[in-house]
Enzyme design. Structure first.
Site, PDB file in Angstrom:
ATOM      1  N   HIS A  16      -8.374 -30.464  -9.332  1.00 52.99           N
ATOM      2  CA  HIS A  16      -7.777 -29.141  -9.138  1.00 52.99           C
ATOM      3  C   HIS A  16      -8.278 -28.681  -7.759  1.00 52.99           C
ATOM      4  O   HIS A  16      -9.613 -28.694  -7.685  1.00 52.99           O
ATOM      5  CB  HIS A  16      -8.070 -28.110 -10.255  1.00 52.99           C
ATOM      6  CG  HIS A  16      -7.712 -28.624 -11.561  1.00 52.99           C
ATOM      7  ND1 HIS A  16      -6.348 -28.071 -12.073  1.00 52.99           N
ATOM      8  CD2 HIS A  16      -8.024 -29.600 -12.511  1.00 52.99           C
ATOM      9  CE1 HIS A  16      -6.118 -28.330 -13.022  1.00 52.99           C
ATOM     10  NE2 HIS A  16      -7.217 -29.590 -13.509  1.00 52.99           N
ATOM     11  N   LEU A 220     -11.866 -27.648 -20.439  1.00 54.34           N
ATOM     12  CA  LEU A 220     -10.861 -28.266 -21.456  1.00 54.34           C
ATOM     13  C   LEU A 220     -10.082 -29.390 -21.025  1.00 54.34           C
ATOM     14  O   LEU A 220      -9.875 -29.690 -20.003  1.00 54.34           O
ATOM     15  CB  LEU A 220      -9.966 -26.997 -21.650  1.00 54.34           C
ATOM     16  CG  LEU A 220     -10.467 -25.640 -22.468  1.00 54.34           C
ATOM     17  CD1 LEU A 220      -9.220 -24.672 -22.103  1.00 54.34           C
ATOM     18  CD2 LEU A 220     -10.644 -25.961 -24.072  1.00 54.34           C
ATOM     19  N   ASP A 248     -10.988 -34.523 -13.174  1.00 55.10           N
ATOM     20  CA  ASP A 248     -10.331 -32.975 -13.483  1.00 55.10           C
ATOM     21  C   ASP A 248     -11.823 -31.971 -12.931  1.00 55.10           C
ATOM     22  O   ASP A 248     -11.947 -30.982 -13.608  1.00 55.10           O
ATOM     23  CB  ASP A 248     -10.550 -32.820 -15.082  1.00 55.10           C
ATOM     24  CG  ASP A 248      -9.915 -31.630 -15.510  1.00 55.10           C
ATOM     25  OD1 ASP A 248      -9.033 -31.076 -14.878  1.00 55.10           O
ATOM     26  OD2 ASP A 248     -10.212 -31.303 -16.633  1.00 55.10           O
TER      27      ASP A 248
END
Length: 348
Positions: A16, A220, A248
């Site tokens: 991200h 998560l 992630d």
């Protein structure tokens, strides 16, 4: 044991970068180590079509450090309204490499996600036809399901069905966190792979919860018990080409993490390969790191491996307490702690 480790330059198959003023920071961190990265599309609004993907790609390219050849591999955000035509246009673009299934409400900025997987079967069929991977955040989101059980329930309720219904579809089970997911991927056909994060190899839920809540370990899918951590280490260091690196890395400003209702995400891009090296070293498996970090992902996506190299040296250094994040700061995973490996900069 050698104090230097040279690898073909790795890629990050799940990251991200966010958007706007933070891009020079996040892009700079990933480009320091990785040649390519699969860019998550969960912006606000999300990256739903090839036009939005192209515009986001240009913003990322503009944020690259001077002289960087970092290549963002764009991803389409699937919604209930994604059409087969959207998928075909994405494939034809040459810069969209996958489509992402977020169950609605599963994670950060997933409110526009898929409410029922059946709604996107036509889009998934198009993905299989054009040879574009489906990337899956594999958690059910019903409120009655315990947060620690959501990945296993997703396998039982959805993953098996998707893999069986679309036997030629490439599927990446992203950021797996359980022994159940590792076993599922191992036993699945060759067109099913998985990414694993550094934090899920290095930590379990005790690190997040024992002795006080540590919000910067909260992500998560959530960290699970030690037995699952062990299974992930087994998978990552096995040499099985189904498993490959996906950080992630997911930054949030300090105030959004250190809050009564903090955001999910660990920021690891600044030292990701160093953290993976620690995890592999714990298993005496540094010889397996290059496959996991540099070879398995490109092979799964049908891309060539990188030809240049990076070098890690065994040298302790202290991670920064915080890093710039636009006009704010982000607290990285391992802030203020010692890391055992350091990336050797090219001009060092």
């Amino acid at each position: 044991m050698s104090d230097r480790l040279t690898l073909l330059r790795p890629d990050d198959w799940h990251i991200h970068l966010r958007d706007g003023a933070v891009l020079p920071h996040t892009v700079g961190d990933v480009a320091r180590t990785f040649a390519r990265a699969i860019i998550m599309p969960n912006l606000v609004p999300p990256v739903r079509n090839v036009t939005e993907a192209g515009a986001y790609r240009e913003r990322i390219l503009a944020a690259r450090p001077a002289g960087s050849r970092f290549e963002p591999l764009m991803v389409l955000y699937l919604t209930d309204r994604t059409s087969p035509e959207d998928v075909r246009a994405a494939k034809a673009s040459g810069f969209v490499y996958a489509a992402k299934l977020y169950p609605a409400g599963a994670t950060t900025n997933s409110d526009s996600g898929v409410t029922s997987i059946d709604n996107i079967f036509p889009a998934i069929e198009a993905l299989a036809e054009v040879g574009m991977p489906l990337l899956v955040h594999g958690e059910v989101t019903r409120s009655e399901i315990d947060v620690f059980d959501r990945e296993k329930r997703f396998i039982d309720e959805h993953m098996r069905r998707v893999v069986e219904r679309f036997p030629t579809l490439k599927v990446v089970f992203e950021h797996i966190t359980t022994s159940d997911a590792a076993q599922f991927v191992t036993e699945a056909p060759a067109n099913v792979g998985a990414t694993i994060t550094a934090q899920h190899l290095l930590y379990n839920r005790n690190h997040m919860l024992v002795g006080g809540i540590r919000p910067h370990f909260y992500c998560l899918p959530i960290l699970k018990r030690n037995t699952h951590q062990v299974a992930l280490l087994d998978a990552a260091t096995s040499g099985n080409p189904k498993f490959f690196l996906g950080t992630d890395s997911a930054p949030h400003a300090r105030h959004a993490k250190e809050a009564a209702c903090g955001c999910a995400g660990c920021y690891t891009a600044y030292a990701a390969i160093e953290m993976y090296a620690e995890a592999f070293e714990q298993r005496n498996a540094l010889d397996k790191l290059e496959g996991f970090a540099s070879l398995h992902g490109p092979a799964f996506y049908g891309l060539p491996a990188n030809t240049d190299t990076i070098t890690l040296v065994r040298e302790e250094w202290t991670a920064p307490e915080s890093l710039p994040f636009g006009e704010q700061t982000v607290v990285p995973l391992r802030a203020g702690e010692k890391l055992r490996w350091r990336l050797l900069e090219k001009n060092a």
